[in-house]
Design a protein around this motif. Structure first.
Motif, PDB file in Angstrom:
ATOM      1  N   LEU A 104       0.856  10.334  36.697  1.00 23.88           N
ATOM      2  CA  LEU A 104       1.748  11.219  37.441  1.00 23.88           C
ATOM      3  C   LEU A 104       3.129  10.613  37.605  1.00 23.88           C
ATOM      4  O   LEU A 104       4.111  11.335  37.775  1.00 23.88           O
ATOM      5  CB  LEU A 104       1.149  11.527  38.819  1.00 23.88           C
ATOM      6  CG  LEU A 104      -0.008  12.524  38.829  1.00 23.88           C
ATOM      7  CD1 LEU A 104      -0.579  12.649  40.226  1.00 23.88           C
ATOM      8  CD2 LEU A 104       0.440  13.875  38.335  1.00 23.88           C
ATOM      9  N   TYR A 139       5.934  11.973  35.430  1.00 28.55           N
ATOM     10  CA  TYR A 139       6.508  13.292  35.630  1.00 28.55           C
ATOM     11  C   TYR A 139       7.617  13.231  36.674  1.00 28.55           C
ATOM     12  O   TYR A 139       7.454  12.633  37.735  1.00 28.55           O
ATOM     13  CB  TYR A 139       5.431  14.287  36.080  1.00 28.55           C
ATOM     14  CG  TYR A 139       4.495  14.694  34.982  1.00 28.55           C
ATOM     15  CD1 TYR A 139       4.757  15.801  34.186  1.00 28.55           C
ATOM     16  CD2 TYR A 139       3.341  13.960  34.730  1.00 28.55           C
ATOM     17  CE1 TYR A 139       3.893  16.174  33.171  1.00 28.55           C
ATOM     18  CE2 TYR A 139       2.464  14.322  33.718  1.00 28.55           C
ATOM     19  CZ  TYR A 139       2.753  15.433  32.944  1.00 28.55           C
ATOM     20  OH  TYR A 139       1.900  15.796  31.938  1.00 28.55           O
ATOM     21  N   ALA A 190       9.464  14.667  39.533  1.00 31.12           N
ATOM     22  CA  ALA A 190       9.125  15.663  40.546  1.00 31.12           C
ATOM     23  C   ALA A 190      10.283  16.588  40.888  1.00 31.12           C
ATOM     24  O   ALA A 190      10.115  17.524  41.670  1.00 31.12           O
ATOM     25  CB  ALA A 190       8.641  14.969  41.819  1.00 31.12           C
ATOM     26  N   GLN A 245       6.843  19.292  38.927  1.00 30.30           N
ATOM     27  CA  GLN A 245       6.325  19.917  40.151  1.00 30.30           C
ATOM     28  C   GLN A 245       5.005  20.635  39.876  1.00 30.30           C
ATOM     29  O   GLN A 245       4.065  20.564  40.690  1.00 30.30           O
ATOM     30  CB  GLN A 245       7.369  20.879  40.713  1.00 30.30           C
ATOM     31  CG  GLN A 245       8.609  20.182  41.250  1.00 30.30           C
ATOM     32  CD  GLN A 245       9.793  21.114  41.414  1.00 30.30           C
ATOM     33  OE1 GLN A 245       9.717  22.302  41.098  1.00 30.30           O
ATOM     34  NE2 GLN A 245      10.902  20.583  41.909  1.00 30.30           N
ATOM     35  N   LEU A 263       2.067  18.019  39.321  1.00 29.68           N
ATOM     36  CA  LEU A 263       1.542  17.478  40.574  1.00 29.68           C
ATOM     37  C   LEU A 263       0.678  18.505  41.296  1.00 29.68           C
ATOM     38  O   LEU A 263      -0.387  18.182  41.821  1.00 29.68           O
ATOM     39  CB  LEU A 263       2.704  17.036  41.471  1.00 29.68           C
ATOM     40  CG  LEU A 263       3.495  15.827  40.967  1.00 29.68           C
ATOM     41  CD1 LEU A 263       4.857  15.760  41.654  1.00 29.68           C
ATOM     42  CD2 LEU A 263       2.721  14.548  41.213  1.00 29.68           C
ATOM     43  N   THR A 264       1.136  19.740  41.320  1.00 26.56           N
ATOM     44  CA  THR A 264       0.393  20.795  42.007  1.00 26.56           C
ATOM     45  C   THR A 264      -0.943  21.061  41.324  1.00 26.56           C
ATOM     46  O   THR A 264      -1.970  21.200  41.986  1.00 26.56           O
ATOM     47  CB  THR A 264       1.212  22.088  42.052  1.00 26.56           C
ATOM     48  OG1 THR A 264       2.487  21.825  42.632  1.00 26.56           O
ATOM     49  CG2 THR A 264       0.507  23.164  42.870  1.00 26.56           C
ATOM     50  N   TRP A 268      -2.676  19.037  39.424  1.00 31.95           N
ATOM     51  CA  TRP A 268      -3.598  17.926  39.662  1.00 31.95           C
ATOM     52  C   TRP A 268      -4.237  18.034  41.043  1.00 31.95           C
ATOM     53  O   TRP A 268      -5.445  17.837  41.192  1.00 31.95           O
ATOM     54  CB  TRP A 268      -2.881  16.571  39.556  1.00 31.95           C
ATOM     55  CG  TRP A 268      -3.809  15.473  39.980  1.00 31.95           C
ATOM     56  CD1 TRP A 268      -4.746  14.852  39.226  1.00 31.95           C
ATOM     57  CD2 TRP A 268      -3.959  14.955  41.308  1.00 31.95           C
ATOM     58  NE1 TRP A 268      -5.472  13.955  39.986  1.00 31.95           N
ATOM     59  CE2 TRP A 268      -5.003  14.005  41.271  1.00 31.95           C
ATOM     60  CE3 TRP A 268      -3.314  15.190  42.524  1.00 31.95           C
ATOM     61  CZ2 TRP A 268      -5.415  13.290  42.394  1.00 31.95           C
ATOM     62  CZ3 TRP A 268      -3.721  14.485  43.645  1.00 31.95           C
ATOM     63  CH2 TRP A 268      -4.753  13.548  43.579  1.00 31.95           C
TER      64      TRP A 268
END
Length: 456
Positions: free
Chosen positions: A114, A117, A119, A125, A128-129, A131
């Motif tokens: 992560l 990436y 954010a 974004q 992350l969401t 995951w």
């Protein structure tokens, strides 16, 4: 007020565009709409993930209520550790195995760092969401196991089991059915490739947890006093049915994130998915209550509560594919099946499952998944079931998927419990079990001053 102004501005823009009084490049409009949809998807998926995370409280309450007071704190600790350990190992290993670059349709290979990436970008974004949403599903699969082996399992051994379920067992079979969800590779996942459909996880999540729980219950053995010298089953009532009922309603509430949230898209399908989810749960209550009423002469509260969960688990696979009428039928039959399965596992197989986890999640999850091949209705999802002229191919794909996941989850779970048993032992001693795991494992009482000890 700002929302109203924004809506009015959008409406005015559309009106001016229609009349030709305002000219905006089509690409700019498309980009703005795409960004708005992306943000809406993130918001909806995050809300759904939070609802599913709250289901952890529901599982804890159900398991506490259906077991004895002297083990309540132990149940709470196991549920807390499922989510905590599970989130970290799914971050480090599980997600890559489940959604990474496909190898032969059986496992993912690429890492999922992560930190790679940004954010501040839409891609980062969403990564992350997505995951986070998937991590709460992994925790659900793991926490199902704790109920099936409650009241007699060593806490350190359980932590190790939970870790491997989240890191390896759940992700591998999850890749088979959902491998394309992240990288979009249509060839990822051999079950997915043959047409297997499990929209939100009747088999991928619930049956995996249920089958591992079955393996664990067999290896750990029954609670002391559960079966008499003649092999007859003895009831060991839960200590707090109101607490169990609260847990069921929390789970019912959280399921509106579990099923509609699996779209990961803020669109109109989430409405009818929620309708199907609710109708199946309600029908499951009725089916289980009536079955228990007929069999035992009374409408048993425990069976009725589990009927709601049976209906919810069963509809999870087909919530996107079936009609509301189909969801009622599936939920009602799952409620009946739950009662039959609990009795069969307890009295015929002689497997001690204190909360009915194997029946609710394993059996009803498999049943609901197979039902997709029968009840999938035109105009609702992507496939057509046997009942609507879709032929045997969809049904056959569902049966193969259910069988394959059973062999994997039960087999891997059995080996896992056996290995852990060799390493540290999984069964609490007789003295620890009699005193209760709250005191012997955690040095405390869940209900200070109200503890009752028994000698059987």
């Amino acid at each position: 007020m700002n929302r109203k102004i924004s809506r009015m501005t959008s409406w005015l823009k559309c009106a001016l565009l229609t009349t030709g009084a305002l000219i905006i490049p089509h690409t700019a409009i498309a980009a703005e709409e795409s960004l708005s949809q992306a943000n809406a998807n993130i918001l909806w998926t995050l809300i759904a993930a939070v609802l599913v995370m709250f289901m952890q409280a529901g599982f804890a309450m159900v398991e506490c209520g259906f077991t004895r007071a002297k083990n309540a704190a132990n149940i709470l600790m196991k549920n807390a550790l499922d989510f905590s350990v599970g989130a970290i190992v799914f971050f480090l290993f599980g997600f890559a195995i489940m959604f990474g670059t496909d190898i032969g349709g059986f496992i993912g290979s690429s890492g999922f760092a992560l930190s790679g990436y940004n954010a501040t970008t839409p891609d980062g974004q969403w990564a992350l969401t997505f995951w986070f949403f998937q991590s709460v599903f992994a925790a659900t699969a793991a926490t199902i196991v704790s109920g099936g082996i409650a009241e007699r399992t060593k806490f350190p051994a359980y932590i190790l089991v939970s870790l491997f379920v989240t890191a390896i067992i759940y992700p591998i079979s999850g890749h088979w059915a959902w491998g394309s969800l992240w990288l979009g590779d249509p060839a990822a996942g051999w079950l997915e490739g043959m047409g297997f459909a499990d929209f939100a996880g009747s088999t991928v999540v619930h049956s995996v947890g249920g089958w591992v729980a079955l393996a664990g219950a067999i290896v750990v053995g029954a609670r002391k006093g559960k079966y008499g010298p003649d092999g007859a089953s003895r009831a060991i009532p839960g200590h707090n049915i109101p607490l169990a009922a609260l847990g069921v309603f929390i789970l019912w509430f959280g399921w509106f994130g579990f099923n509609p949230g699996s779209t990961t898209t803020a669109d109109g399908t989430i409405g009818y998915i929620a309708v199907n989810t609710n109708l199946a749960a309600a029908a499951g209550v009725l089916g289980s209550m009536l079955a228990a009423w007929i069999k035992f002469g009374k409408p048993d509260a425990s069976f009725t509560l589990n009927g709601a969960l049976a209906g919810l688990v069963a509809i999870t696979a087909g919530c996107y594919e079936v009609s509301p009428i189909g969801s009622i039928i599936i939920g009602f039959l799952a409620g009946i099946l739950c009662v039959i399965s609990v009795e069969f596992i307890d009295k015929v197989l002689k497997v001690d499952d204190p909360v009915g986890a194997v029946s609710v999640h394993g059996v009803c999850g498999a049943f609901g998944t197979i039902c997709v091949g029968i009840f999938a209705a035109p105009g609702y999802g992507d496939i057509t079931g046997l009942l609507y002229g879709g032929g045997f191919a969809p049904l056959w794909a569902q049966i193969i998927g259910v069988a394959a996941v059973f062999i994997w989850a039960f087999g891997a779970g059995f080996i896992l419990f056996k290995v852990v048993d060799l390493i540290m032992g999984v069964r609490a001693s007789e003295e620890e079990e009699l005193k209760g795991l709250d005191i012997t494992e955690h040095g405390m009482e869940a209900y200070n001053g109200f503890q009752i000890f028994t000698t059987e």
